[in-house]
Design a protein around this motif. Structure first.
Motif, PDB file in Angstrom:
ATOM      1  N   VAL A 279     -48.793  43.715  24.089  1.00  0.00           N
ATOM      2  CA  VAL A 279     -48.373  43.248  22.766  1.00  0.00           C
ATOM      3  C   VAL A 279     -49.172  44.052  21.744  1.00  0.00           C
ATOM      4  O   VAL A 279     -50.384  44.192  21.872  1.00  0.00           O
TER       5      VAL A 279
ATOM      6  N   SER B  43     -39.576  36.784  29.628  1.00  0.00           N
ATOM      7  CA  SER B  43     -40.485  37.239  28.564  1.00  0.00           C
ATOM      8  C   SER B  43     -39.718  37.714  27.341  1.00  0.00           C
ATOM      9  O   SER B  43     -40.116  37.430  26.211  1.00  0.00           O
TER      10      SER B  43
ATOM     11  N   TYR C  69     -50.553  38.548  20.301  1.00  0.00           N
ATOM     12  CA  TYR C  69     -50.135  38.807  18.921  1.00  0.00           C
ATOM     13  C   TYR C  69     -51.306  38.584  17.970  1.00  0.00           C
ATOM     14  O   TYR C  69     -51.612  39.430  17.121  1.00  0.00           O
TER      15      TYR C  69
ATOM     16  N   ARG D  37     -43.900  44.761  22.709  1.00  0.00           N
ATOM     17  CA  ARG D  37     -43.733  43.365  23.084  1.00  0.00           C
ATOM     18  C   ARG D  37     -43.580  43.271  24.590  1.00  0.00           C
ATOM     19  O   ARG D  37     -43.266  44.257  25.244  1.00  0.00           O
ATOM     20  N   THR D  38     -43.831  42.085  25.122  1.00  0.00           N
ATOM     21  CA  THR D  38     -43.652  41.894  26.550  1.00  0.00           C
ATOM     22  C   THR D  38     -42.184  42.100  26.870  1.00  0.00           C
ATOM     23  O   THR D  38     -41.323  42.006  25.996  1.00  0.00           O
TER      24      THR D  38
ATOM     25  N   THR E 277     -48.056  35.521  24.754  1.00  0.00           N
ATOM     26  CA  THR E 277     -47.557  36.331  23.635  1.00  0.00           C
ATOM     27  C   THR E 277     -48.301  35.965  22.357  1.00  0.00           C
ATOM     28  O   THR E 277     -48.706  36.845  21.596  1.00  0.00           O
TER      29      THR E 277
ATOM     30  N   ASP F 134     -40.124  36.017  23.709  1.00  0.00           N
ATOM     31  CA  ASP F 134     -40.512  36.822  22.547  1.00  0.00           C
ATOM     32  C   ASP F 134     -39.477  36.756  21.429  1.00  0.00           C
ATOM     33  O   ASP F 134     -39.833  36.785  20.252  1.00  0.00           O
TER      34      ASP F 134
END
Length: 152
Positions: free
Chosen positions: A78, A103, A139, A97-98, A135, A107
């Motif tokens: 991330v 996932s 983040y 991002r994942t 996440t 997200d």
């Protein structure tokens, strides 16, 4: 008959225990930065290390984009970029991002919520999105690194 009664009693006790634990854990939101206990994000790629500060002249107005560190989570990396305008956090752009399966679904709903929270708070001290703990933590850590790079 006794086995059925014992099984029902054990199931009822287990369900009651789970409900009690769930009710207790839902009592207060948790900050995505809470409990980091001195851990530092791991920088990789072209982004600046977490402790790096730009020159004072650049932070005086704090305009432009500042990349956060790439944070490796259990479900992938991330990374965010903090965008400043007139010295205020005006946007958070997700750079990495994942990915994969669930996932991506998580997200897709969690990242807009996290961005809205960050813009409202004008910081990385934001609540974890339920169901998106990894996440959320990644983040917030990446955003904090970007804020640090911006001198904030």
């Amino acid at each position: 008959m006794r086995r059925i009664t014992a099984g029902l009693a054990a199931t009822t006790a287990g369900v009651a225990l789970l409900i009690g634990v769930k009710a207790h854990s839902a009592s207060a939101p948790r900050s995505a930065l809470a409990g980091l206990g001195g851990t530092r994000p791991v920088a990789s790629g072209p982004s600046a290390p977490a402790g790096t500060r730009p020159s004072p002249s650049r932070t005086a107005t704090a305009n432009g984009g500042f990349d956060g560190s790439v944070i490796q989570t259990q479900y992938g990396p991330v990374q965010v970029q903090a965008v400043f305008r007139d010295g205020r956090l005006s946007n958070v752009v997700v750079l990495q991002r994942t990915s994969g399966g669930r996932s991506s679904q998580i997200d897709s709903y969690a990242l807009p919520v996290l961005t809205a929270e960050a813009l409202k708070a004008q910081s990385a001290d934001i609540d974890v999105v339920s169901g998106a703990t990894f996440t959320s933590d990644g983040y917030a850590q990446s955003l904090q690194a970007a804020l640090d790079a911006a001198g904030r």
